[in-house]
Structure formats: C-alpha cells, structure tokens
Design an enzyme around this catalytic site. Sequence first.
Site, PDB file in Angstrom:
ATOM      1  N   HIS A   1      -2.660   3.376  -4.786  1.00  0.00           N
ATOM      2  CA  HIS A   1      -2.072   2.966  -3.508  1.00  0.00           C
ATOM      3  C   HIS A   1      -0.614   2.557  -3.733  1.00  0.00           C
ATOM      4  CE1 HIS A   1      -5.571   3.186  -0.840  1.00  0.00           C
ATOM      5  NE2 HIS A   1      -6.289   2.739  -1.854  1.00  0.00           N
TER       6      HIS A   1
ATOM      7  N   ASP B   1       0.863  -1.178   0.000  1.00  0.00           N
ATOM      8  CA  ASP B   1       0.000   0.000   0.000  1.00  0.00           C
ATOM      9  C   ASP B   1       0.903   1.232   0.000  1.00  0.00           C
ATOM     10  OD1 ASP B   1      -2.357   1.796   0.479  1.00  0.00           O
ATOM     11  OD2 ASP B   1      -3.314  -0.122   0.877  1.00  0.00           O
TER      12      ASP B   1
ATOM     13  N   GLU C   1      -9.730   3.022  -5.496  1.00  0.00           N
ATOM     14  CA  GLU C   1      -9.435   4.405  -5.079  1.00  0.00           C
ATOM     15  C   GLU C   1      -8.313   5.043  -5.904  1.00  0.00           C
ATOM     16  OE1 GLU C   1     -10.801   4.356  -0.424  1.00  0.00           O
ATOM     17  OE2 GLU C   1      -8.729   3.758  -0.855  1.00  0.00           O
TER      18      GLU C   1
END
Length: 796
Positions: free
Chosen positions: A254, A202, A318
């Site tokens: 990410h 991440d 995202e």
Amino acid sequence: MFKSIRLSLLAGCISIACQANAAPAGDLPLMPWPQQVTRPAAEGSLVLDNAVAIKISGDKLEGATERWRERIAQQTGWQLQPAQANPSNPTIDIHINKAVSPLPRLDSDESYELSVTADGVKLTANTRFGAMRGMETLLQLIQNGPQNTSIPFVAIKDTPRFPWRGMLLDSARHFVPIEDILRQLDGMASAKFNVFHWHLTDDQGWRFSSTKYPKLQQLASDGQFYTQAQMKEVVRYATKLGIRVVPEMDLPGHASAIAVAYPELMSAPGPYQMERHWGVLKPLLNPANEATYKFVDTLIGELTAIFPDAYLHIGGDEVDDAHWKESASIQAFMKQHNIADTHALQTYFNQRLEKILEKHHRQMMGWDEIYHPDLPKSILIQSWQGQDALGTVAANGYKGILSTGFYLDQPQSTAYHYRNEILPQGLGGIDQITPADSAQSWFFTMPRLKGKPVEGSFTLVNNKNGWRGFIDFEGKSRRAVRDIEWLNAHQVTFTVDTWMGETRPVVTVDQDKLSGYFLVGNVRYPASGQKLDNVPEGVQPVVPTPEQMDNILGGEAALWAENVSSPLLDIKLWPRAFAVAERLWSTEEVKDIDNMYQRLQAIDAWSTISVGLRQHTAAVQQMTRLAGTPDILPLQILAQAVEPAQYYTRQHLKFQAGNYHHFEPLNRFADALGAESIQVRSMDSWVDKLIADPEDGTSAESLRHTFARWQSNTPDVLALIDGNYQLKGLKSVAEGVDKLAGIGLRLTDLVARQGTLSGDEREGIQKQLDDAAQTQDEVVIAAVYPLQKLLRASTR
C-alpha cells in the site's frame, strides 16, 4: 416504547428490587448495555431543572463540567443557571478514587458505579476514565417526558468486557477534515469506544506532514494532509475524552504514495504517478535497501513525537510480491541471507521494523499478514481475515483484536454486526452425523461481480428433532446454519453469517441439480451446483482454550474510505457503530436483536442532539442537493422502501463500469441512505404477526397505510427524478415501488381474510417480485422480502 417493556419486566419481579443483569438487556435507552442494572420495584425518577449542578472530586477533569453541562443544555433545550464553583448539594456528584495520568492506556480502569435516587446522582469511579464512561450512561438516561425532564431511579455497576474497543477511520483514500474527525471522537466517546485507529497512509495518499521527508506531503497528498500541529490537536482532544490514538503507516505494501515521492526506496524503478484507482497494487518498499530502514526509522521518530500511545500500526497487509520476485537485486539479497520466500522476506522486514519500534519505545501492531513465530509475542495482530485467524494467533500466545464483521463502510444490517461474536466459537457437535440422522450435501458455486466465484458445500441434516445444518466455504472453516425452512418439497432456504454479510441461500434442489440464488445482505447472486454422494470433510473452527482466549483484547469497527467521503461519514458510521460498541463492552449474553433495535432507535435520536452527530442532517443535505428543493419528502418516502446494495456490490458494480477510482462521484441516492431501512424492518415484523394471526388488524392496517403512502408518493417522486440527471437511474425504482405497493395491498387483504391465489396469479406476482429485487442504480427495493413472505402465505 420503553414504558411497555418496563411494566412487563416489573411484573416479573418477586423481590424488593428487580435486577436486570446481562441477559437480556432491559428497557432503558442505553447503549452499550451495562454489566449490571438494578431497578427499584416502585418506579420513580429524579426530576431535573435548569439549576442542575455538577461536582467532581478526586481528580481534575479540565473542561469536563462545562462539556457535560453543555450536553445537558442541548438535550433539554434549557438555558442552565450559572455553574457553581463548588456546589454543596450537587445534582450530580462525581467522585474519582484515584488521580491518574490523563493519558489513556490499554490497562486503564474504566469501571464505574452509578446511583440515581431521590437524593440525586452519585457516580463513583476508580479513575477519570470510569467517570467519563459513567457520565455517558447518565446522559443517555436523561429523558424529556410528558411532564418533566428526569432520570429514572437506577443502580448500575459497569465495566467493559474488552479493553480494546476501537474505530478505524481511513483518511488516505478520501481525506477527512479535522473538524469531522473531532466530531467522530465525540461519537466514539458517547459509545464508549476507547481507541481511535487513524489510517494515515495508503496507495492513494500520504496524509501526515513530515519535516524530514517533505516530498511525501508535497507530491503524494494533492495538498490534503494534516500538519503536525493538527495531529497533536487530535491527540489532545481524544485524550480529554479518554480515547487513545493509534496511527497507522502502511508498510511495505500500500506504498504507491511513497513511490511517487521517493521512488529510489521502491523495489521496482518506476516511474510512478499518483494512484487514483482502488485495489491491491504492486509498489513495495525495498527490504534489501538500508535507506528504507533509515526512512522508516525517521518517520517513526516523527510519529512517536506526536502520538504518545504505546502502539504504532505498521499495516503489513495485502502485499503483492511481484516486484520482489522480479528484482534481481532483491532475489540476490534473499539468497545471501537464506530467506526462503517472499513471506519470509516480509518477516525479515518486520523484524527490522520491530527493532526500530522497540528503540522508539513502541509496540508493533499490524494486520493478519504480519503474524509470524519469529516475531516477539509483544506484537498485536488485527484480524481482517476472521475468527479462525484470530483464534490461531491467540492459541499461539499472541495478542489479537477482531475487525472482520465490523466493516461499517459496507452497508450491512446492524443485526449482522451485532451477532458478530469476538471470541471464536465451536460447532457444538452439530456436524456429527449419527445413525438416527438423514443427511444430504450439495456443492454450490456463486459467481460474483468481481473476483473468483464463491464455492463450497452445505449439508442439511434431519432427525426426529427437526432440521440442522452446516456450510463449508472453500478456504474457510465450517459454520453452522440457522433458520432452515423448506418452502416447498424442493426449495429450501437457511441463513448463515459470513465474511460477506448475512447470507441466505434460496435454492431449488431437484434430483441431483441445485439452482437459485444466494441472498447476500439484500442482493441476489445466482447459484448453481449438484448433489454430493457423501458428506464432505470440513475444517473445524479454531477455538482457543479459555486461558488462550485472554489473548483476544477486543476489536475495532473499520470505515474504509473508497466509497466514503467526509460529507457521508456520519451516515455510514452512526448509529450502527453503537451496536459494535455494545458487542465490545457488554457481556456476550446481551444479544437480543429486537431489544437492540429498540434501544438503538432511542440512541440514534439522542446522539444527534446530545453528541451532535450528523447522520440525519447529512442525509437531508444529500437529498436536498438531489431534489433541488427543500421539499425532500418524496425522496424520504421512497427511501423507506429501498436500501443501498449491500456487501461489496456497489464497489464491484463501479469496478465493472470502469469507475472504481478516486474521481467516481459519491453523489447518488444510494450515498444518502443508511445501511438498512427501518421501515422495511417494521414491515417484516407486521407481516410475521399478520401471518401468525390473520385477525391482527393493527398489523394489517399498518401495512395498508405504508403501501398507500408509497402509492400516493409516486407522482411527486417521479417529478423530482425528472428534474435531476443524478436521479435518472431511480425512475424504474420508483415505478417498481409503486407496483409493489399495489401488490402489497392485495396480498395484505388476501392474508387477512385467509384467501389464496391461483397458481397463475402466484407465478405472475413472483415474477414481478423477482424483477423488482434486482439491483438498480446501486440500490435494492428491500420491501420485496416482506412481500415475498405475504405471497408464500397466500399460496399455502
């Protein structure tokens, strides 16, 4: 606890055997509840001693006999007699019909049949995986009773409802040592989870060692990463427990950790530093750079050499597309390849990834955002956006699993997770307004601590049959509401489960104005609004056909680690994860909340002894550190009245304070607490019983005893608070609990003798309750809410 339920069940049996199928679950301390449980009409049990012997035939389960004998020894405290190599008359006789590969798969047969009689235990399974699941059921049945250790006579036929029952652990935000992961695998096996989803990369860290791109772990892990040998150890251990391991490498977003190590692969030039803050961040891999695909291909090759499962998770969630839009070369690439927008660009990237995965004999798995009709139907979508997104995926022929509603990093009640049905549900026509109905609709806005306000409308409908209602959140499909109650002529409350948790508006609707608050979990968020002239049009839930529902394979609990470090891991996961496991294993009809909590209490104790989970040990360690003494009883008593602030309230408070980052210490009292107070839940039940029957002396005395204990605890807990700066924020909490205990004693006596308060007294107490309900030091005095019921009962 289970004895009384058992007697009531048996009293209702009219045949030779009393069969307790799915609805409701019965009295045995089992989670997940099996598909079919049959108890003999005459109670009996198989008494065990330390000569217990286990025999396995049909397949070789290396180490299983030793592991299960050790579990029995832990549960009983016995020193078992030496194991027999091939016992002729085993206590536990396990027969496996077919030897299969030890590597678990999506379609592995996990069914089993278990019989306990005076002749012993017989466990039959088609494969080793069913035998493993059946042994967990048997271990839960071993009970240390008043006279002996025994297993109740029972016949069980069992098979899981869903084949994909997973748990996601985030090792990227806060690193999790290997020994902690292995312990969670033990817990997963005990709850019959069968997929360990390992979130390895991440923005804040790259956690697996690459031999081809070593700068990833050298520059982007702070020295905290897993060697390839350690990852193989996890796979070996999980395989022994019948658990698949699915690694996740988050792409193309990410990706801040990748940016630190290999900035030349990114969509913007940088420079980049290790990311310490939480949130959705901008660094993205460059889909127009062929070196990106070589990088991904190489890493996937390394992962597939370690993780043998058919699926590999590529994240995909995202994506902040700012760097793609700002890059002249990427915009030129999109124009050259007729790529319309950045969503299509991500699909192009995923199509390239899918081909790479296919070359490595792996199937793509990712979050909602990867879903696109240009990708093959072999991909698997994991939904964090909810049942509507999942329903759309399933209706269009794609496989999917649900994680919305199963985020265990959020301190939400077990009941909320337990009510979270995986398969999308329709409204059943409750929003159809007929001439016999009287309907009123209200617009609302609810500001949050971070992000835009939550807005929408709710509609309450009345007819001769009573009240019903539904709610329309902006951007969401319509939901039915429950438990509508008018507290007075203008104040109404109802409950609805949302993506935020259990949500209970308590609002005053007077003339054309709405005011009050939404109780999200245990936290009050102010709300305002106005009456609408008409019932608004709503978006109906997406409900696939029964055939399309087969595309929904199950779900996963998720433990994201922004607010969780390894010492807190067990506190956050257990025992709530057992309720999620039951939702994934048991039939949909197994959903009685009180029965679930009763069984969960037994499983909570069992899992700490038999499995070695550390939810209670870890809480004691955290409180001992805070107290500076082994005498932590004052903190434990205070904990009975309070809960951590639920939903994302704690994260949002940290964000407002500028502390939403990796170095924010997770050392508060709130961090030592489980998601909910079982004592407050008990109080709520006592209050309901007392209000229903003011002469219920048992409930009244239980309440008085609790309030008196809290009052007498105040001097001791204040002394501990004065001794540690990390507890200073709790001083007003402890004082508030003391005041509420006094109010509770008075209201209990008032309800018991059916007295009433004057208007001024009621207003004064209401103000004290409202003040005490505010979040303080990231906790909420949850005892406010049973007291609120007592106050209402005292003023009617």
